[in-house]
Write a protein that holds these residues in place. Sequence first.
Motif, PDB file in Angstrom:
ATOM      1  N   GLN A  41       0.823  -1.208   0.000  1.00  0.00           N
ATOM      2  CA  GLN A  41       0.000   0.000   0.000  1.00  0.00           C
ATOM      3  C   GLN A  41       0.856   1.258   0.000  1.00  0.00           C
ATOM      4  O   GLN A  41       0.621   2.200   0.753  1.00  0.00           O
ATOM      5  N   SER A  42       1.870   1.250  -0.834  1.00  0.00           N
ATOM      6  CA  SER A  42       2.765   2.404  -1.049  1.00  0.00           C
ATOM      7  C   SER A  42       3.628   2.730   0.168  1.00  0.00           C
ATOM      8  O   SER A  42       3.977   3.884   0.390  1.00  0.00           O
ATOM      9  N   ASN A  43       4.005   1.713   0.945  1.00  0.00           N
ATOM     10  CA  ASN A  43       4.865   1.930   2.099  1.00  0.00           C
ATOM     11  C   ASN A  43       6.263   1.351   1.943  1.00  0.00           C
ATOM     12  O   ASN A  43       7.139   1.653   2.740  1.00  0.00           O
ATOM     13  N   PHE A  44       6.474   0.514   0.913  1.00  0.00           N
ATOM     14  CA  PHE A  44       7.749  -0.173   0.772  1.00  0.00           C
ATOM     15  C   PHE A  44       8.264  -0.043  -0.655  1.00  0.00           C
ATOM     16  O   PHE A  44       7.497  -0.068  -1.615  1.00  0.00           O
ATOM     17  N   CYS A  45       9.594   0.042  -0.770  1.00  0.00           N
ATOM     18  CA  CYS A  45      10.205   0.204  -2.091  1.00  0.00           C
ATOM     19  C   CYS A  45      10.378  -1.120  -2.820  1.00  0.00           C
ATOM     20  O   CYS A  45      10.578  -1.132  -4.025  1.00  0.00           O
ATOM     21  N   SER A  46      10.314  -2.229  -2.102  1.00  0.00           N
ATOM     22  CA  SER A  46      10.503  -3.535  -2.732  1.00  0.00           C
ATOM     23  C   SER A  46       9.809  -4.614  -1.906  1.00  0.00           C
ATOM     24  O   SER A  46       9.449  -4.395  -0.742  1.00  0.00           O
ATOM     25  N   LEU A  47       9.646  -5.781  -2.512  1.00  0.00           N
ATOM     26  CA  LEU A  47       9.096  -6.909  -1.761  1.00  0.00           C
ATOM     27  C   LEU A  47      10.032  -7.318  -0.636  1.00  0.00           C
ATOM     28  O   LEU A  47       9.582  -7.766   0.424  1.00  0.00           O
TER      29      LEU A  47
END
Length: 126
Positions: A41-47
Amino acid sequence: MTLKLCQGPVCHQYTTKDRLKGPAGSKTYQTRRRSSFYYGQSNFCSLNCQNDWFHNYGNRAIDHFGRLTEPKHLTEENAWVKDYDWNYSNGENTGRRYYYANKITKEQRPLTEDQFNDSNYTLNER
């Protein structure tokens, strides 16, 4: 424009070129900063960063918001979901067809596009 920081707890430890910041001679790896992210939900730059967060905080989050203690059941009454498909007539695409579908009974009820896009719209009872 406000830039967001990746919420991955060890984002700054991944050694990629775009994380290396600072003047020559005193560069450091830093948490990624972007106007938007694609994960969690647009909180992390990558998995990787999303998985790192869940590995560290997932159990606490589940305990806080409610851990399941019994299985959930899909019944005819709660099996209704919004869905769509592409209409084809004589081999030509005539747009999307929106509907409510019951995943158990396979019944379908038509929806308008506005009803489909309205997150507050619920299926009318018969």
